[in-house]
Design an enzyme around this catalytic site. Structure first.
Site, PDB file in Angstrom:
ATOM      1  N   ASP A 114       0.824  -1.214   0.000  1.00  0.00           N
ATOM      2  CA  ASP A 114       0.000   0.000   0.000  1.00  0.00           C
ATOM      3  C   ASP A 114       0.860   1.267   0.000  1.00  0.00           C
ATOM      4  O   ASP A 114       1.964   1.282   0.533  1.00  0.00           O
ATOM      5  CB  ASP A 114      -0.914  -0.016   1.241  1.00  0.00           C
TER       6      ASP A 114
ATOM      7  N   GLY B 225      -0.336   5.505  -4.335  1.00  0.00           N
ATOM      8  CA  GLY B 225      -0.995   6.759  -4.663  1.00  0.00           C
ATOM      9  C   GLY B 225      -0.386   7.929  -3.900  1.00  0.00           C
ATOM     10  O   GLY B 225      -0.134   8.993  -4.469  1.00  0.00           O
TER      11      GLY B 225
ATOM     12  N   HIS C 227       1.891   3.363  -9.061  1.00  0.00           N
ATOM     13  CA  HIS C 227       1.747   1.918  -9.281  1.00  0.00           C
ATOM     14  C   HIS C 227       2.907   1.399 -10.124  1.00  0.00           C
ATOM     15  O   HIS C 227       3.453   0.334  -9.874  1.00  0.00           O
ATOM     16  CB  HIS C 227       0.420   1.610  -9.973  1.00  0.00           C
TER      17      HIS C 227
ATOM     18  N   ARG D  87     -12.628   1.472  -7.725  1.00  0.00           N
ATOM     19  CA  ARG D  87     -11.834   2.679  -8.055  1.00  0.00           C
ATOM     20  C   ARG D  87     -12.239   3.187  -9.440  1.00  0.00           C
ATOM     21  O   ARG D  87     -12.867   2.451 -10.205  1.00  0.00           O
ATOM     22  CB  ARG D  87     -10.348   2.334  -8.038  1.00  0.00           C
TER      23      ARG D  87
ATOM     24  N   LEU E 170      10.904 -20.612  -4.784  1.00  0.00           N
ATOM     25  CA  LEU E 170       9.990 -19.702  -4.071  1.00  0.00           C
ATOM     26  C   LEU E 170       8.610 -19.857  -4.692  1.00  0.00           C
ATOM     27  O   LEU E 170       8.481 -19.900  -5.922  1.00  0.00           O
ATOM     28  CB  LEU E 170      10.458 -18.244  -4.237  1.00  0.00           C
TER      29      LEU E 170
HETATM   30  C1  IPE Z   1      -5.300  -2.814   0.029  1.00  0.00           C
HETATM   31  O1  IPE Z   1      -5.027  -1.465  -0.144  1.00  0.00           O
HETATM   32  C2  IPE Z   1      -5.297  -3.538  -1.289  1.00  0.00           C
HETATM   33  C3  IPE Z   1      -4.009  -3.656  -1.962  1.00  0.00           C
HETATM   34  C4  IPE Z   1      -2.856  -3.225  -1.543  1.00  0.00           C
HETATM   35  C5  IPE Z   1      -4.055  -4.339  -3.232  1.00  0.00           C
HETATM   36  P1  IPE Z   1      -6.187  -0.379  -0.261  1.00  0.00           P
HETATM   37  O2  IPE Z   1      -5.511   0.914  -0.463  1.00  0.00           O
HETATM   38  O3  IPE Z   1      -7.165  -0.797  -1.285  1.00  0.00           O
HETATM   39  O4  IPE Z   1      -6.869  -0.485   1.167  1.00  0.00           O
HETATM   40  P2  IPE Z   1      -7.799   0.555   1.921  1.00  0.00           P
HETATM   41  O5  IPE Z   1      -8.854   0.972   0.956  1.00  0.00           O
HETATM   42  O6  IPE Z   1      -6.935   1.707   2.306  1.00  0.00           O
HETATM   43  O7  IPE Z   1      -8.295  -0.182   3.103  1.00  0.00           O
HETATM   44  C1  IPE Z   2      -1.766   0.242  -3.280  1.00  0.00           C
HETATM   45  O1  IPE Z   2      -1.575   1.601  -3.376  1.00  0.00           O
HETATM   46  C2  IPE Z   2      -2.001  -0.378  -4.627  1.00  0.00           C
HETATM   47  C3  IPE Z   2      -3.372  -0.881  -4.820  1.00  0.00           C
HETATM   48  C4  IPE Z   2      -4.329  -0.829  -3.953  1.00  0.00           C
HETATM   49  C5  IPE Z   2      -3.654  -1.471  -6.100  1.00  0.00           C
HETATM   50  P1  IPE Z   2      -2.799   2.626  -3.297  1.00  0.00           P
HETATM   51  O2  IPE Z   2      -3.239   2.917  -4.690  1.00  0.00           O
HETATM   52  O3  IPE Z   2      -3.852   2.133  -2.396  1.00  0.00           O
HETATM   53  O4  IPE Z   2      -2.059   3.886  -2.690  1.00  0.00           O
HETATM   54  P2  IPE Z   2      -2.618   4.897  -1.600  1.00  0.00           P
HETATM   55  O5  IPE Z   2      -3.100   4.080  -0.438  1.00  0.00           O
HETATM   56  O6  IPE Z   2      -3.717   5.660  -2.243  1.00  0.00           O
HETATM   57  O7  IPE Z   2      -1.427   5.737  -1.256  1.00  0.00           O
HETATM   58 MG    MG Z   3      -4.201   2.357  -0.409  1.00  0.00          MG
END
Ligand code: IPE
Ligand code: IPE
Ligand code: MG
Length: 255
Positions: A27, A30, A44, A78, A138
Protein backbone atom coordinates in the site's frame (compact mmCIF):
# COMPACT_ATOMS: atom_id res chain seq x y z
CA UNK A 1 21.81 0.04 18.67
CA UNK A 2 24.79 0.55 16.37
CA UNK A 3 24.71 -0.87 12.89
CA UNK A 4 27.20 -3.52 11.76
CA UNK A 5 29.83 -2.07 9.39
CA UNK A 6 28.81 -2.81 5.80
CA UNK A 7 31.83 -5.07 5.15
CA UNK A 8 30.75 -7.44 7.89
CA UNK A 9 28.02 -9.90 6.99
CA UNK A 10 24.89 -9.47 9.08
CA UNK A 11 24.08 -12.40 11.33
CA UNK A 12 22.10 -15.05 9.53
CA UNK A 13 18.45 -15.54 10.40
CA UNK A 14 17.90 -18.76 12.33
CA UNK A 15 16.19 -21.10 9.82
CA UNK A 16 13.92 -22.39 12.60
CA UNK A 17 12.63 -18.83 13.10
CA UNK A 18 12.16 -18.02 9.46
CA UNK A 19 8.57 -17.37 8.35
CA UNK A 20 7.19 -20.05 6.06
CA UNK A 21 4.60 -17.75 4.58
CA UNK A 22 4.90 -13.99 4.24
CA UNK A 23 1.94 -11.92 3.02
CA UNK A 24 2.24 -8.26 2.01
CA UNK A 25 -0.35 -5.51 1.53
CA UNK A 26 1.56 -3.34 -0.92
CA UNK A 27 0.00 0.00 0.00
CA UNK A 28 0.97 3.63 -0.55
CA UNK A 29 1.52 3.95 -4.30
CA UNK A 30 -0.99 6.76 -4.66
CA UNK A 31 0.45 8.78 -1.80
CA UNK A 32 3.97 8.30 -3.15
CA UNK A 33 2.83 9.74 -6.49
CA UNK A 34 0.81 12.56 -4.94
CA UNK A 35 3.80 13.75 -2.93
CA UNK A 36 5.64 14.14 -6.24
CA UNK A 37 2.71 15.74 -8.08
CA UNK A 38 2.52 12.71 -10.34
CA UNK A 39 -0.57 10.77 -11.43
CA UNK A 40 -1.44 7.81 -9.18
CA UNK A 41 -0.62 5.53 -12.09
CA UNK A 42 3.03 6.50 -11.80
CA UNK A 43 3.01 5.33 -8.21
CA UNK A 44 1.75 1.92 -9.28
CA UNK A 45 4.39 1.80 -11.98
CA UNK A 46 7.12 2.60 -9.51
CA UNK A 47 5.78 -0.08 -7.20
CA UNK A 48 7.02 -2.71 -9.61
CA UNK A 49 10.58 -2.02 -8.58
CA UNK A 50 9.64 -2.77 -4.98
CA UNK A 51 8.01 -6.03 -6.08
CA UNK A 52 11.22 -7.12 -7.80
CA UNK A 53 13.33 -6.20 -4.78
CA UNK A 54 10.98 -8.07 -2.44
CA UNK A 55 11.08 -11.21 -4.57
CA UNK A 56 14.90 -11.08 -4.62
CA UNK A 57 15.01 -10.69 -0.84
CA UNK A 58 12.51 -13.52 -0.31
CA UNK A 59 14.67 -15.83 -2.42
CA UNK A 60 17.84 -14.82 -0.63
CA UNK A 61 16.24 -15.33 2.79
CA UNK A 62 14.77 -18.66 1.65
CA UNK A 63 11.16 -17.78 2.35
CA UNK A 64 9.04 -20.64 0.95
CA UNK A 65 5.82 -18.70 0.20
CA UNK A 66 5.34 -15.02 -0.57
CA UNK A 67 1.81 -13.71 -1.18
CA UNK A 68 1.47 -10.19 -2.58
CA UNK A 69 -1.81 -8.25 -2.54
CA UNK A 70 -1.93 -6.61 -5.96
CA UNK A 71 -5.64 -5.85 -6.36
CA UNK A 72 -8.49 -6.37 -3.93
CA UNK A 73 -12.12 -7.24 -4.57
CA UNK A 74 -12.88 -3.72 -3.31
CA UNK A 75 -10.38 -2.08 -5.68
CA UNK A 76 -12.89 -2.72 -8.51
CA UNK A 77 -14.72 0.33 -7.19
CA UNK A 78 -11.83 2.68 -8.05
CA UNK A 79 -12.22 4.95 -11.11
CA UNK A 80 -12.26 2.96 -14.36
CA UNK A 81 -9.06 4.53 -15.67
CA UNK A 82 -7.14 3.53 -12.54
CA UNK A 83 -8.49 -0.03 -12.68
CA UNK A 84 -7.51 -0.14 -16.32
CA UNK A 85 -4.01 1.14 -15.60
CA UNK A 86 -3.55 -1.42 -12.83
CA UNK A 87 -4.67 -4.27 -15.07
CA UNK A 88 -2.39 -3.15 -17.91
CA UNK A 89 0.50 -2.90 -15.51
CA UNK A 90 -0.23 -6.37 -14.19
CA UNK A 91 -0.32 -7.89 -17.71
CA UNK A 92 2.81 -6.04 -18.71
CA UNK A 93 4.74 -7.09 -15.62
CA UNK A 94 3.67 -10.70 -16.02
CA UNK A 95 4.70 -10.82 -19.67
CA UNK A 96 8.03 -9.15 -19.00
CA UNK A 97 9.03 -10.98 -15.81
CA UNK A 98 7.86 -14.50 -16.53
CA UNK A 99 11.08 -15.76 -18.18
CA UNK A 100 13.30 -14.43 -15.42
CA UNK A 101 11.05 -15.72 -12.64
CA UNK A 102 10.94 -19.14 -14.27
CA UNK A 103 14.74 -19.17 -14.75
CA UNK A 104 15.13 -18.33 -11.05
CA UNK A 105 13.00 -21.27 -9.97
CA UNK A 106 9.97 -19.24 -8.93
CA UNK A 107 6.60 -20.96 -8.97
CA UNK A 108 3.84 -18.50 -9.78
CA UNK A 109 0.30 -18.77 -8.51
CA UNK A 110 -2.71 -16.47 -8.44
CA UNK A 111 -5.52 -16.25 -5.93
CA UNK A 112 -8.73 -14.30 -6.33
CA UNK A 113 -11.95 -14.21 -8.29
CA UNK A 114 -10.70 -14.80 -11.83
CA UNK A 115 -14.19 -14.66 -13.31
CA UNK A 116 -14.08 -10.87 -12.98
CA UNK A 117 -10.87 -10.61 -15.01
CA UNK A 118 -10.53 -10.24 -18.74
CA UNK A 119 -10.30 -13.66 -20.51
CA UNK A 120 -6.91 -12.65 -21.93
CA UNK A 121 -5.56 -12.02 -18.42
CA UNK A 122 -7.02 -15.31 -17.22
CA UNK A 123 -5.19 -17.14 -20.01
CA UNK A 124 -1.92 -15.41 -19.23
CA UNK A 125 -2.23 -16.39 -15.58
CA UNK A 126 -2.97 -20.01 -16.46
CA UNK A 127 0.06 -20.14 -18.77
CA UNK A 128 2.35 -18.67 -16.08
CA UNK A 129 1.07 -21.17 -13.51
CA UNK A 130 1.47 -24.12 -15.81
CA UNK A 131 4.92 -23.12 -16.97
CA UNK A 132 6.30 -22.64 -13.47
CA UNK A 133 4.39 -25.42 -11.70
CA UNK A 134 7.49 -27.55 -11.01
CA UNK A 135 9.67 -24.71 -9.71
CA UNK A 136 10.53 -25.03 -6.06
CA UNK A 137 12.74 -22.13 -4.98
CA UNK A 138 9.99 -19.70 -4.07
CA UNK A 139 6.22 -19.95 -4.35
CA UNK A 140 5.16 -16.47 -5.39
CA UNK A 141 1.45 -15.96 -5.06
CA UNK A 142 -0.24 -12.87 -6.42
CA UNK A 143 -3.64 -11.93 -5.04
CA UNK A 144 -5.69 -10.30 -7.80
CA UNK A 145 -9.38 -9.53 -7.46
CA UNK A 146 -8.93 -11.16 -4.07
CA UNK A 147 -10.89 -10.67 -0.88
CA UNK A 148 -10.59 -12.67 2.31
CA UNK A 149 -14.36 -12.81 2.70
CA UNK A 150 -14.76 -14.00 -0.89
CA UNK A 151 -12.20 -16.73 -0.14
CA UNK A 152 -14.07 -17.86 2.99
CA UNK A 153 -17.41 -17.89 1.19
CA UNK A 154 -15.88 -19.89 -1.67
CA UNK A 155 -14.59 -22.44 0.81
CA UNK A 156 -18.00 -22.64 2.48
CA UNK A 157 -19.71 -23.14 -0.86
CA UNK A 158 -17.25 -25.85 -1.91
CA UNK A 159 -17.68 -27.59 1.41
CA UNK A 160 -21.45 -27.61 0.99
CA UNK A 161 -21.13 -28.89 -2.59
CA UNK A 162 -18.69 -31.65 -1.66
CA UNK A 163 -20.95 -32.82 1.09
CA UNK A 164 -24.26 -32.41 -0.69
CA UNK A 165 -24.91 -36.16 -0.57
CA UNK A 166 -22.93 -37.40 2.37
CA UNK A 167 -23.21 -35.79 5.79
CA UNK A 168 -20.17 -34.13 7.34
CA UNK A 169 -19.28 -34.61 10.98
CA UNK A 170 -20.02 -31.08 12.14
CA UNK A 171 -19.25 -31.92 15.75
CA UNK A 172 -15.52 -32.48 15.24
CA UNK A 173 -13.96 -29.02 14.85
CA UNK A 174 -10.64 -30.42 13.61
CA UNK A 175 -12.32 -32.43 10.85
CA UNK A 176 -14.50 -29.47 9.93
CA UNK A 177 -11.52 -27.09 9.78
CA UNK A 178 -9.53 -29.54 7.62
CA UNK A 179 -12.42 -30.01 5.22
CA UNK A 180 -13.09 -26.28 5.10
CA UNK A 181 -9.47 -25.37 4.38
CA UNK A 182 -9.48 -27.64 1.34
CA UNK A 183 -11.77 -25.11 -0.33
CA UNK A 184 -9.64 -22.02 0.36
CA UNK A 185 -7.53 -20.44 -2.37
CA UNK A 186 -4.47 -21.34 -0.29
CA UNK A 187 -5.41 -25.02 0.26
CA UNK A 188 -2.44 -27.10 1.38
CA UNK A 189 -0.27 -24.09 2.26
CA UNK A 190 1.00 -23.14 5.69
CA UNK A 191 -0.86 -20.29 7.40
CA UNK A 192 0.53 -16.76 7.10
CA UNK A 193 3.34 -16.31 9.65
CA UNK A 194 4.25 -12.73 8.86
CA UNK A 195 1.72 -10.17 7.59
CA UNK A 196 3.36 -6.96 6.35
CA UNK A 197 1.54 -3.77 5.43
CA UNK A 198 3.35 -0.75 3.99
CA UNK A 199 1.94 2.76 3.72
CA UNK A 200 1.15 3.40 7.37
CA UNK A 201 -2.45 2.16 7.61
CA UNK A 202 -3.10 -0.38 10.33
CA UNK A 203 -5.82 -2.53 8.85
CA UNK A 204 -6.17 -5.85 7.08
CA UNK A 205 -8.31 -4.56 4.17
CA UNK A 206 -9.84 -7.99 3.61
CA UNK A 207 -6.56 -9.81 2.88
CA UNK A 208 -6.10 -13.50 3.84
CA UNK A 209 -8.44 -13.25 6.84
CA UNK A 210 -8.68 -16.94 7.72
CA UNK A 211 -5.03 -17.61 6.92
CA UNK A 212 -3.70 -14.77 9.10
CA UNK A 213 -5.47 -15.87 12.29
CA UNK A 214 -2.12 -16.15 14.11
CA UNK A 215 0.09 -14.06 11.86
CA UNK A 216 2.54 -11.59 13.37
CA UNK A 217 1.48 -8.15 12.10
CA UNK A 218 4.16 -5.77 10.85
CA UNK A 219 3.13 -2.25 9.89
CA UNK A 220 5.57 0.19 8.36
CA UNK A 221 5.09 3.81 7.25
CA UNK A 222 7.30 3.22 4.22
CA UNK A 223 5.22 3.75 1.07
CA UNK A 224 5.28 0.72 -1.20
CA UNK A 225 7.40 2.28 -4.00
CA UNK A 226 10.15 2.89 -1.39
CA UNK A 227 10.09 -0.64 0.02
CA UNK A 228 13.26 -2.57 -0.79
CA UNK A 229 15.37 -5.62 0.06
CA UNK A 230 16.63 -4.11 3.31
CA UNK A 231 13.09 -3.22 4.41
CA UNK A 232 11.90 -6.77 3.74
CA UNK A 233 14.85 -8.22 5.62
CA UNK A 234 14.13 -5.91 8.55
CA UNK A 235 10.59 -7.26 8.76
CA UNK A 236 11.78 -10.86 8.62
CA UNK A 237 14.37 -10.19 11.33
CA UNK A 238 11.70 -8.59 13.51
CA UNK A 239 9.57 -11.71 12.99
CA UNK A 240 12.42 -14.04 13.94
CA UNK A 241 12.59 -12.34 17.34
CA UNK A 242 8.91 -12.74 18.16
CA UNK A 243 7.64 -15.18 20.73
CA UNK A 244 4.66 -16.94 19.21
CA UNK A 245 2.17 -18.40 21.62
CA UNK A 246 -0.88 -19.59 19.73
CA UNK A 247 -2.92 -19.15 22.87
CA UNK A 248 -0.55 -20.98 25.18
CA UNK A 249 1.09 -19.59 28.32
CA UNK A 250 4.39 -17.68 27.84
CA UNK A 251 7.56 -19.74 27.57
CA UNK A 252 5.91 -22.99 26.49
CA UNK A 253 7.47 -24.65 23.47
CA UNK A 254 5.08 -24.35 20.57
CA UNK A 255 7.28 -25.83 17.83
C1 IPE B 1 -5.30 -2.81 0.03
O1 IPE B 1 -5.03 -1.47 -0.14
C2 IPE B 1 -5.30 -3.54 -1.29
C3 IPE B 1 -4.01 -3.66 -1.96
C4 IPE B 1 -2.86 -3.23 -1.54
C5 IPE B 1 -4.05 -4.34 -3.23
P1 IPE B 1 -6.19 -0.38 -0.26
O2 IPE B 1 -5.51 0.91 -0.46
O3 IPE B 1 -7.16 -0.80 -1.29
O4 IPE B 1 -6.87 -0.49 1.17
P2 IPE B 1 -7.80 0.56 1.92
O5 IPE B 1 -8.85 0.97 0.96
O6 IPE B 1 -6.94 1.71 2.31
O7 IPE B 1 -8.29 -0.18 3.10
C1 IPE C 1 -1.77 0.24 -3.28
O1 IPE C 1 -1.58 1.60 -3.38
C2 IPE C 1 -2.00 -0.38 -4.63
C3 IPE C 1 -3.37 -0.88 -4.82
C4 IPE C 1 -4.33 -0.83 -3.95
C5 IPE C 1 -3.65 -1.47 -6.10
P1 IPE C 1 -2.80 2.63 -3.30
O2 IPE C 1 -3.24 2.92 -4.69
O3 IPE C 1 -3.85 2.13 -2.40
O4 IPE C 1 -2.06 3.89 -2.69
P2 IPE C 1 -2.62 4.90 -1.60
O5 IPE C 1 -3.10 4.08 -0.44
O6 IPE C 1 -3.72 5.66 -2.24
O7 IPE C 1 -1.43 5.74 -1.26
MG1 MG D 1 -4.20 2.36 -0.41
Amino acid sequence: MSRAPTNEPATAIDPARRPRHVAIVMDGNGRWARARHLPRKMGHQRGRRAVRATIRAAMRLEIPILTLFAFSSENWSRPADEVDALMKLFINALEKELDELDANGVRLGFIGDRSRLDPGVQRLMAVAEERTADNRRLHLQIAVSYGGQWDILQAARRLAERHADEALDLDDPAVLADEFEKGLATAGQPAVDLFIRTGGEKRLSNFLLWQSAYAELYFTDVLWPRFDEAAFEQAVRWFSGRERRFGRAPGEDVS
